[in-house]
Each structure stands twice: as structure tokens, then as C-alpha cells.
Write a protein that holds these residues in place. Structure first.
Motif: not given
Length: 300
Positions: A118-119, A121, A191-192, A195, A199
Motif C-alpha cells: 500500500d505504501a 510510492e 523500507r519494507f 511490514m 500494510d
């Protein structure tokens, strides 16, 4: 009487507002983000451009991993390659909800380790992100500024020439070295890596929406887990995400082809993109064989 007085007193402001609205409507109709090479082109526009602006057909949707792996012109499946940079299932939902493309008969969805984040970019120029009420020039103001500055520079030199914006999608030739891949894995993990399923809730909801949409429109849906470079560990969230997605697909009786760990590292450009020389032809052939084994989609 009061209305006439109000109109007379505010005639300049109202006239200016009307001029702005009409101008924006005319620019929206012109749609320079699509119609002229003076402006940046996103991957959705590139897909349409390379298919003679057709807005319908059987589709292989996904992110750039699909663009890199599926060679449309060498495939017997005759799917429209609709890999979008940063593409997610929420993007596919946006395309179909706004009737920006009509998928016919068959929808193949490629899901890689990033497709349902989902997050993640995205590219803000995709048309499904533009609210209906937002002025066109305001939405794409950065791109108007870029094109305008180029126009002014060239005009100062006595020329109306411009540099046509890139119209081809990014492909992935060759192989990155281990140092690059280690750095990239560390970046993804930072970054991920933390999660969890929460998420992915928007994209999991989009998957359910897609299943309902496919049933309503009599589309044959197939899902492919896209390749990951197995020389490096899976992102920590992959196991739980795959289990959740596969449970939904199994309940909907949707065929799944898992190619996540099928290919050796030598077939990859990086962690998520197969290289064009060896990996992509292999992938395309395997997908063709699998789709053929499923039989032609029903057109009923």
C-alpha cells in the motif's frame, strides 16, 4: 434586482472565473499529457501509444516486473503488456472503475514482492489519481512548468524545437553485480522489511474487488507470482502475504502459476526484473505454455 446588482458588482471576478474554467476544460480536452510529446509520458499512456491508442483487449497487468519479463511480440498468448512502473492492484481497480480500459476475455495479473504494498510510492501522473474536480493545469503543474521552461529556453535561441519525451517503457538488459544487489536488498529491507498484512489491506481489498469485477464481466482471471532473485532472501512479509492471497484465489477458483523461485540468478537483471536477453524469453515461453494448458477463456 439583488441578483442583477450582484452580477454587475462582481462581473470582472465572475468573468475571470468563467475564463479559467473554460480554459481548463479546453486544456483537459486537448490533454497534452497524452497528446503531445512535449510532456512526460507515464507507462499507462505508453501502453496505449504502442497499441494504436486502443482501450480494449486481453491484458497482462502488473508492475515493471511484468514489463521486463513478458515479451508481448514473442508471445502466443496475444496479451496486452500492461506493466506499469510502481503498478499495484489498486491501480488496476482505478483503471477499471474509471473505465479507462476495457479488459476483454482474459486478465492475467502478475504479482511480485512489491505489487501489493500500500505504501509503495507511485507515478502521480496516472489519470486515475486525478480528482474530477481538480483543475488539469494544477494537477500537472510540474510538467507544465518543465515544458514551459524548455519552450522559453528554445524560444530565446530562436527555435520552437523541443526534445520529445521518452515513449518506450524501461527494459532490463544485462545483470547487475553482487555489490549493487546487496545494496538494493538492504534498501528494500529498510523500507519494507517490517511490514505485515495490515500494510497490504488496500491491495488485498482491491484483489477482492477484482474477483467480483471479473465475475460480473465474465473475465477469465489468472495470477502469476512473478520471479524473485533467489540468490537473496525473500522479503520477510512474503510468506504471510502469499498465503493470504493464495487463500483468496483458491476460494475463487482462480488458477495460479508460482514462478517466484523458478529461475536461477543468472536470468535476472536485479532482484525483481528478469534480464531481457535470457530471463524474459524463458518466462514468456513458460507463461504461454501454462495459459495454453488452461484452454481458451470462455466468451460467454
Amino acid at each position: 434586482m439583488k441578483a442583477a446588482t450582484f452580477l454587475k458588482k462582481n462581473s470582472f471576478v465572475l468573468g475571470l472565473l468563467l475564463a479559467i474554467v473554460v480554459s481548463d476544460l479546453l486544456i483537459s480536452w486537448w490533454n497534452p499529457m497524452v497528446s503531445t510529446r512535449r510532456f512526460y509520458k507515464n507507462d499507462f499512456t505508453k501502453t496505449l501509444y504502442h497499441h494504436s491508442w486502443s482501450h480494449s483487449g486481453p491484458v497482462f497487468f502488473g508492475n515493471s516486473s511484468v514489463t521486463g519479463a513478458y515479451i508481448e511480440e514473442k508471445s502466443d498468448a496475444h496479451l496486452i503488456e500492461m506493466g506499469l512502473s510502481y503498478g499495484k492492484l489498486t491501480d488496476l481497480k482505478g483503471i477499471l472503475e474509471r473505465n479507462l480500459y476495457q479488459v476483454q476475455d482474459e486478465l492475467v495479473i502478475g504479482i511480485d514482492v512489491h505489487t501489493m504494498l500500500d505504501a509503495l510510492e507511485t507515478d502521480p501522473t496516472y489519470p486515475w489519481f486525478k480528482p474530477w474536480y481538480q483543475p488539469y493545469v494544477y494537477t500537472y503543474r510540474d510538467y507544465f512548468r518543465d515544458s514551459g521552461e524548455e519552450f522559453a529556453r528554445n524560444l530565446a535561441k530562436g527555435s520552437l524545437a523541443y526534445e520529445p519525451r521518452w515513449i518506450d517503457k524501461e527494459l532490463y538488459p544485462g545483470r547487475k553485480d553482487d555489490e549493487f544487489l546487496k545494496t538494493k536488498w538492504a534498501d528494500y529491507d529498510k523500507r519494507f522489511g517490517s511490514m505485515t498484512l495490515k500494510d497490504f489491506k488496500d491491495n488485498l481489498a482491491a484483489l477482492q474487488w477484482m474477483i467480483r469485477y471479473a465475475n460480473e464481466h465474465k473475465l477469465s482471471v489468472r495470477v502469476i507470482w512473478m520471479p524473485w532473485n533467489k540468490g537473496y532472501a525473500d522479503p520477510p512479509y512474503v510468506a504471510s502475504l502469499k498465503q493470504e492471497v493464495n487463500n483468496q484465489l483458491k476460494a475463487a477458483d482462480i488458477p495460479v502459476l508460482d514462478l517466484m523461485h523458478t529461475y536461477d540468478p543468472r536470468y535476472f537483471h536485479d532482484l525483481v526484473h528478469l534480464n531481457r536477453e535470457e530471463g524474459a524469453p524463458l518466462f514468456t515461453k513458460e507463461v504461454d505454455t501454462w495459459l495454453k494448458s488452461l484452454g481458451k477463456p470462455s466468451k460467454s
